[in-house]
Design a protein around this motif. Structure first.
Motif, PDB file in Angstrom:
ATOM      1  N   GLY A 161       0.801  -1.143   0.080  1.00 38.35           N
ATOM      2  CA  GLY A 161       0.024  -0.009  -0.134  1.00 38.35           C
ATOM      3  C   GLY A 161       0.626   1.241  -0.004  1.00 38.35           C
ATOM      4  N   LEU A 162       1.678   1.160   0.938  1.00 44.29           N
ATOM      5  CA  LEU A 162       2.907   2.473   0.782  1.00 44.29           C
ATOM      6  C   LEU A 162       3.589   2.596  -0.280  1.00 44.29           C
ATOM      7  N   TRP A 163       3.720   1.317  -1.196  1.00 48.78           N
ATOM      8  CA  TRP A 163       4.626   1.613  -2.355  1.00 48.78           C
ATOM      9  C   TRP A 163       3.651   2.292  -3.560  1.00 48.78           C
ATOM     10  N   ILE A 164       2.348   1.851  -3.545  1.00 52.16           N
ATOM     11  CA  ILE A 164       1.622   2.272  -4.596  1.00 52.16           C
ATOM     12  C   ILE A 164       1.292   3.758  -4.025  1.00 52.16           C
ATOM     13  N   LEU A 165       1.084   4.336  -2.860  1.00 52.02           N
ATOM     14  CA  LEU A 165       1.020   5.511  -2.434  1.00 52.02           C
ATOM     15  C   LEU A 165       2.153   6.696  -2.913  1.00 52.02           C
ATOM     16  N   GLY A 166       3.240   5.972  -2.793  1.00 55.94           N
ATOM     17  CA  GLY A 166       4.455   6.953  -3.004  1.00 55.94           C
ATOM     18  C   GLY A 166       4.712   6.950  -4.553  1.00 55.94           C
ATOM     19  N   LEU A 167       4.576   5.831  -5.200  1.00 58.25           N
ATOM     20  CA  LEU A 167       4.377   5.701  -6.639  1.00 58.25           C
ATOM     21  C   LEU A 167       3.662   6.654  -7.402  1.00 58.25           C
ATOM     22  N   THR A 168       2.334   6.973  -6.860  1.00 57.23           N
ATOM     23  CA  THR A 168       1.113   7.521  -7.282  1.00 57.23           C
ATOM     24  C   THR A 168       1.041   8.989  -7.159  1.00 57.23           C
ATOM     25  N   VAL A 169       0.707   8.972  -5.574  1.00 54.13           N
ATOM     26  CA  VAL A 169       0.633  10.513  -5.091  1.00 54.13           C
ATOM     27  C   VAL A 169       2.023  11.221  -4.838  1.00 54.13           C
ATOM     28  N   GLY A 189       7.504  18.759 -15.680  1.00 56.65           N
ATOM     29  CA  GLY A 189       6.728  18.549 -14.278  1.00 56.65           C
ATOM     30  C   GLY A 189       5.424  17.888 -14.583  1.00 56.65           C
ATOM     31  N   VAL A 190       4.808  18.607 -15.816  1.00 54.88           N
ATOM     32  CA  VAL A 190       3.511  18.002 -16.212  1.00 54.88           C
ATOM     33  C   VAL A 190       3.759  16.220 -16.613  1.00 54.88           C
ATOM     34  N   ALA A 191       4.647  15.964 -17.106  1.00 56.75           N
ATOM     35  CA  ALA A 191       5.088  14.437 -17.647  1.00 56.75           C
ATOM     36  C   ALA A 191       5.147  13.830 -16.291  1.00 56.75           C
ATOM     37  N   LEU A 192       5.911  14.236 -15.506  1.00 56.66           N
ATOM     38  CA  LEU A 192       5.914  13.561 -13.956  1.00 56.66           C
ATOM     39  C   LEU A 192       4.578  13.482 -13.358  1.00 56.66           C
ATOM     40  N   MET A 193       3.821  14.632 -13.341  1.00 49.36           N
ATOM     41  CA  MET A 193       2.487  14.371 -12.793  1.00 49.36           C
ATOM     42  C   MET A 193       1.631  13.463 -13.346  1.00 49.36           C
ATOM     43  N   ILE A 194       1.714  13.297 -14.735  1.00 52.39           N
ATOM     44  CA  ILE A 194       0.634  12.433 -15.417  1.00 52.39           C
ATOM     45  C   ILE A 194       1.175  10.945 -15.093  1.00 52.39           C
ATOM     46  N   ALA A 195       2.437  10.746 -15.517  1.00 51.09           N
ATOM     47  CA  ALA A 195       3.209   9.160 -15.235  1.00 51.09           C
ATOM     48  C   ALA A 195       3.058   8.631 -14.000  1.00 51.09           C
ATOM     49  N   GLY A 196       3.236   9.530 -12.971  1.00 50.46           N
ATOM     50  CA  GLY A 196       3.172   9.101 -11.459  1.00 50.46           C
ATOM     51  C   GLY A 196       1.790   8.039 -11.253  1.00 50.46           C
ATOM     52  N   PRO A 197       0.723   8.920 -11.399  1.00 49.91           N
ATOM     53  CA  PRO A 197      -0.487   8.149 -10.871  1.00 49.91           C
ATOM     54  C   PRO A 197      -1.095   7.268 -11.957  1.00 49.91           C
ATOM     55  N   THR A 198      -0.640   7.402 -13.187  1.00 51.59           N
ATOM     56  CA  THR A 198      -1.373   6.826 -14.136  1.00 51.59           C
ATOM     57  C   THR A 198      -0.429   5.440 -14.698  1.00 51.59           C
ATOM     58  N   HIS A 199       0.657   5.420 -14.935  1.00 50.68           N
ATOM     59  CA  HIS A 199       1.462   4.286 -15.413  1.00 50.68           C
ATOM     60  C   HIS A 199       1.257   3.063 -14.866  1.00 50.68           C
ATOM     61  N   PRO A 200       0.972   2.745 -13.381  1.00 51.36           N
ATOM     62  CA  PRO A 200       0.906   1.445 -13.092  1.00 51.36           C
ATOM     63  C   PRO A 200      -0.471   0.859 -13.412  1.00 51.36           C
ATOM     64  N   PHE A 201      -1.502   1.544 -13.775  1.00 50.26           N
ATOM     65  CA  PHE A 201      -2.760   1.111 -14.246  1.00 50.26           C
ATOM     66  C   PHE A 201      -2.989   1.005 -15.788  1.00 50.26           C
ATOM     67  N   ILE A 202      -1.914   1.477 -16.522  1.00 53.95           N
ATOM     68  CA  ILE A 202      -2.040   1.361 -17.959  1.00 53.95           C
ATOM     69  C   ILE A 202      -2.030  -0.225 -18.446  1.00 53.95           C
ATOM     70  N   PRO A 203      -2.985  -0.645 -18.939  1.00 55.37           N
ATOM     71  CA  PRO A 203      -3.020  -2.166 -19.456  1.00 55.37           C
ATOM     72  C   PRO A 203      -1.934  -2.363 -20.402  1.00 55.37           C
ATOM     73  N   GLY A 204      -1.371  -3.822 -20.290  1.00 52.60           N
ATOM     74  CA  GLY A 204      -0.454  -4.105 -21.403  1.00 52.60           C
ATOM     75  C   GLY A 204       0.934  -3.710 -21.002  1.00 52.60           C
ATOM     76  N   GLN A 205       1.997  -4.483 -21.522  1.00 50.40           N
ATOM     77  CA  GLN A 205       3.280  -4.107 -21.265  1.00 50.40           C
ATOM     78  C   GLN A 205       3.665  -2.955 -22.021  1.00 50.40           C
ATOM     79  N   VAL A 206       3.604  -2.887 -23.186  1.00 49.07           N
ATOM     80  CA  VAL A 206       3.894  -1.628 -23.887  1.00 49.07           C
ATOM     81  C   VAL A 206       3.314  -0.269 -23.472  1.00 49.07           C
ATOM     82  N   GLY A 207       1.889  -0.378 -22.853  1.00 52.12           N
ATOM     83  CA  GLY A 207       1.472   0.809 -22.335  1.00 52.12           C
ATOM     84  C   GLY A 207       1.962   1.153 -21.004  1.00 52.12           C
ATOM     85  N   SER A 208       2.209   0.161 -20.225  1.00 51.65           N
ATOM     86  CA  SER A 208       2.877   0.551 -18.923  1.00 51.65           C
ATOM     87  C   SER A 208       4.384   1.049 -19.216  1.00 51.65           C
TER      88      SER A 208
END
Length: 243
Positions: A161-169, A189-208
């Motif tokens: 849970g802490l890992w997901i919190l650190g990675l996203t928020v 800054g915008v790229a990091l704001m977008i990638a932090g919360p979203t990339h763990p939930f993008i489906p597929g290896q290529v998307g992630s």
């Protein structure tokens, strides 16, 4: 003349009392940290992209996948090590770059991120466990039970849970601090704001992997800012060695 001699003698005495200046290594640290910043997320993108295939949700599927590509999985563990070793220094670097322009955001993001990334050391590496199981001839039933037991452990659940919190928020806040500080290009800054919360939930290896690359580009913006800084902007100068 006598007064000038006294002044010169006093200056030499003051310099001697202050000691010799220590070697200034601020430029070394600036360049090193600038190089490190994009490495963790880029390495993880490579790990995600080149892993032979996603596990089917259980350890038995992971064993089957690793068994068909042990060499590739073994090599990718070194790539994963780059991610693990450089993630905290890179995150601290981005927060350090942004700290003057956005001190509260940088502090909050750094604290959440680092807490989560430290907790991730408690998470089992299923690929590595499967690889060691196959290479060492360990009973697969026992290894499966061990893996399941590890993931069911409350400490591991809390760390996850802490890992997901650190990675996203956490990373999103660090990205927001970088954007607000204006020390790096806005896209970083915008790229990091977008990638932090979203990339763990993008489906597929290529998307992630693509999401991780976007995050790596954002962190690289902090590295660009470091390279443009003067040493005095980066940190205080070194002290003097006592005589």
């Amino acid at each position: 003349m006598e007064n000038e001699s006294r002044t010169e003698t006093a200056s030499r005495a003051a310099a001697t009392a202050a000691g010799r200046p220590l070697r200034d290594v601020r430029a070394f640290w600036r360049i090193l940290l600038a190089v490190i910043t994009p490495l963790p997320l880029f390495a993880q993108a490579v790990y995600q992209l080149l892993m032979p295939g996603p596990a089917g949700g259980d350890f038995a599927s992971t064993l089957d996948m690793v068994g068909s590509a042990q060499g590739t999985v073994g090599a990718l563990q070194w790539v994963g090590a780059v991610f693990t070793v450089t993630l905290i220094p890179a995150t601290c670097t981005v927060a350090w770059v942004a700290r003057r322009g956005a001190p509260r955001l940088a502090t909050a993001g750094a604290l959440l991120s680092i807490l989560g990334f430290l907790a991730s050391a408690l998470l089992p590496n299923d690929h590595l466990i499967a690889l060691v199981t196959l290479q060492g001839g360990i009973d697969q039933g026992a290894a499966t039970a061990l893996d399941q037991g590890l993931w069911a452990n409350p400490v591991v659940s809390a760390a996850s849970g802490l890992w997901i919190l650190g990675l996203t928020v956490g990373l999103a806040l660090v990205g927001a601090a970088l954007w607000r500080s204006r020390v790096a290009p806005a896209w970083a800054g915008v790229a990091l704001m977008i990638a932090g919360p979203t990339h763990p939930f993008i489906p597929g290896q290529v998307g992630s992997a693509a999401g991780l690359v976007v995050g790596a580009i954002g962190m690289a913006g902090a590295g660009v800012a470091l390279l443009r800084m003067r040493d005095d902007e980066f940190d205080l100068p070194p002290g003097r060695r006592s005589s």
